[in-house]
Motif scaffolding. Structure first.
Motif, PDB file in Angstrom:
ATOM      1  N   ALA A   1       0.826  -1.208   0.000  1.00  0.00           N
ATOM      2  CA  ALA A   1       0.000   0.000   0.000  1.00  0.00           C
ATOM      3  C   ALA A   1       0.861   1.260   0.000  1.00  0.00           C
ATOM      4  O   ALA A   1       0.348   2.358  -0.200  1.00  0.00           O
ATOM      5  N   LYS A   2       2.170   1.096   0.194  1.00  0.00           N
ATOM      6  CA  LYS A   2       3.086   2.237   0.223  1.00  0.00           C
ATOM      7  C   LYS A   2       3.876   2.331  -1.068  1.00  0.00           C
ATOM      8  O   LYS A   2       3.991   1.370  -1.826  1.00  0.00           O
ATOM      9  N   HIS A   3       4.456   3.521  -1.291  1.00  0.00           N
ATOM     10  CA  HIS A   3       5.314   3.735  -2.462  1.00  0.00           C
ATOM     11  C   HIS A   3       6.754   3.383  -2.098  1.00  0.00           C
ATOM     12  O   HIS A   3       7.241   3.765  -1.042  1.00  0.00           O
ATOM     13  N   TYR A   4       7.411   2.675  -2.986  1.00  0.00           N
ATOM     14  CA  TYR A   4       8.824   2.334  -2.830  1.00  0.00           C
ATOM     15  C   TYR A   4       9.588   3.010  -3.962  1.00  0.00           C
ATOM     16  O   TYR A   4       9.313   2.769  -5.139  1.00  0.00           O
ATOM     17  N   HIS A   5      10.531   3.863  -3.581  1.00  0.00           N
ATOM     18  CA  HIS A   5      11.384   4.547  -4.551  1.00  0.00           C
ATOM     19  C   HIS A   5      12.814   4.125  -4.252  1.00  0.00           C
ATOM     20  O   HIS A   5      13.289   4.290  -3.117  1.00  0.00           O
ATOM     21  N   VAL A   6      13.490   3.534  -5.251  1.00  0.00           N
ATOM     22  CA  VAL A   6      14.832   2.983  -5.063  1.00  0.00           C
ATOM     23  C   VAL A   6      15.785   3.674  -6.041  1.00  0.00           C
ATOM     24  O   VAL A   6      15.987   3.218  -7.164  1.00  0.00           O
ATOM     25  N   PRO A   7      16.366   4.811  -5.632  1.00  0.00           N
ATOM     26  CA  PRO A   7      17.281   5.530  -6.518  1.00  0.00           C
ATOM     27  C   PRO A   7      18.692   4.943  -6.486  1.00  0.00           C
ATOM     28  O   PRO A   7      19.075   4.247  -5.538  1.00  0.00           O
ATOM     29  N   LEU A   8      19.442   5.245  -7.534  1.00  0.00           N
ATOM     30  CA  LEU A   8      20.843   4.837  -7.622  1.00  0.00           C
ATOM     31  C   LEU A   8      21.690   6.063  -7.922  1.00  0.00           C
ATOM     32  O   LEU A   8      21.384   6.825  -8.834  1.00  0.00           O
ATOM     33  N   LEU A   9      22.734   6.256  -7.134  1.00  0.00           N
ATOM     34  CA  LEU A   9      23.748   7.283  -7.380  1.00  0.00           C
ATOM     35  C   LEU A   9      24.997   6.511  -7.772  1.00  0.00           C
ATOM     36  O   LEU A   9      25.461   5.656  -6.990  1.00  0.00           O
ATOM     37  N   ALA A  10      25.526   6.748  -8.970  1.00  0.00           N
ATOM     38  CA  ALA A  10      26.585   5.878  -9.473  1.00  0.00           C
ATOM     39  C   ALA A  10      27.675   6.635 -10.211  1.00  0.00           C
ATOM     40  O   ALA A  10      27.419   7.629 -10.891  1.00  0.00           O
ATOM     41  N   SER A  11      28.895   6.111 -10.079  1.00  0.00           N
ATOM     42  CA  SER A  11      30.046   6.508 -10.878  1.00  0.00           C
ATOM     43  C   SER A  11      30.649   5.202 -11.404  1.00  0.00           C
ATOM     44  O   SER A  11      30.181   4.126 -11.030  1.00  0.00           O
ATOM     45  N   PRO A  12      31.679   5.257 -12.228  1.00  0.00           N
ATOM     46  CA  PRO A  12      32.287   4.006 -12.685  1.00  0.00           C
ATOM     47  C   PRO A  12      32.947   3.202 -11.566  1.00  0.00           C
ATOM     48  O   PRO A  12      33.281   2.038 -11.758  1.00  0.00           O
ATOM     49  N   TRP A  13      33.121   3.826 -10.375  1.00  0.00           N
ATOM     50  CA  TRP A  13      33.866   3.178  -9.295  1.00  0.00           C
ATOM     51  C   TRP A  13      33.096   3.022  -7.997  1.00  0.00           C
ATOM     52  O   TRP A  13      33.598   2.458  -7.032  1.00  0.00           O
ATOM     53  N   SER A  14      31.870   3.555  -7.931  1.00  0.00           N
ATOM     54  CA  SER A  14      31.108   3.446  -6.691  1.00  0.00           C
ATOM     55  C   SER A  14      29.622   3.650  -6.960  1.00  0.00           C
ATOM     56  O   SER A  14      29.235   4.180  -8.003  1.00  0.00           O
ATOM     57  N   TYR A  15      28.814   3.237  -5.982  1.00  0.00           N
ATOM     58  CA  TYR A  15      27.376   3.504  -6.047  1.00  0.00           C
ATOM     59  C   TYR A  15      26.788   3.490  -4.652  1.00  0.00           C
ATOM     60  O   TYR A  15      27.384   2.951  -3.719  1.00  0.00           O
ATOM     61  N   SER A  16      25.638   4.141  -4.515  1.00  0.00           N
ATOM     62  CA  SER A  16      24.887   4.083  -3.276  1.00  0.00           C
ATOM     63  C   SER A  16      23.401   4.152  -3.606  1.00  0.00           C
ATOM     64  O   SER A  16      23.021   4.539  -4.712  1.00  0.00           O
ATOM     65  N   THR A  17      22.604   3.747  -2.645  1.00  0.00           N
ATOM     66  CA  THR A  17      21.154   3.751  -2.821  1.00  0.00           C
ATOM     67  C   THR A  17      20.513   4.005  -1.480  1.00  0.00           C
ATOM     68  O   THR A  17      21.190   4.014  -0.438  1.00  0.00           O
ATOM     69  N   TYR A  18      19.223   4.219  -1.484  1.00  0.00           N
ATOM     70  CA  TYR A  18      18.453   4.442  -0.278  1.00  0.00           C
ATOM     71  C   TYR A  18      16.986   4.264  -0.625  1.00  0.00           C
ATOM     72  O   TYR A  18      16.630   4.209  -1.805  1.00  0.00           O
TER      73      TYR A  18
END
Length: 118
Positions: free
Chosen positions: A98-115
């Motif tokens: 019933a909730k919204h899930y938003h899964v973004p990606l912050l990326a470079s060729p050498w690293s990434y993060s999400t939340y």
């Protein structure tokens, strides 16, 4: 509004990542991956619609596969072979459809993060 969405920021260049292929899989209890669709990001680094609509979202484990290697190669960035990061898998759970899930990606060729975004 319920559903699943994503967006990608290219932290190497400081821009939204346009033209990235994203695959969505439902992961079964035995670990098998069942395709739920394939998407491509637009000029804002987002897909044109939800990855899972309010009608289609359900509890379970899912995996997004972001094809970042092809994106960075296409931008002409000098990269080693093999790539340090090519296809980035993100496995996550949906507990409340019933909730919204938003899964973004912050990326470079050498690293990434999400939340989990909103």
């Amino acid at each position: 509004m319920a559903g699943l969405s994503t967006h990608i920021l290219d932290t190497h260049s400081g821009i939204p990542a346009q033209g990235v292929k994203i695959e969505l899989f439902a992961i079964g209890p035995d670990g098998t991956a069942v395709s739920q669709g394939s998407f491509t990001t637009n000029a804002d680094g987002r897909t044109d619609g939800l990855l899972l609509s309010p009608e289609a979202i359900r509890p379970g484990t899912f995996e997004l596969r972001f094809h970042m290697g092809a994106y960075f190669r296409g931008r002409g960035i000098a990269l080693p072979e093999p790539l340090f990061l090519d296809v980035i898998p993100l496995r996550f759970g949906i507990s409340d459809p019933a909730k919204h899930y938003h899964v973004p990606l912050l990326a470079s060729p050498w690293s990434y993060s999400t939340y989990r975004g909103s």
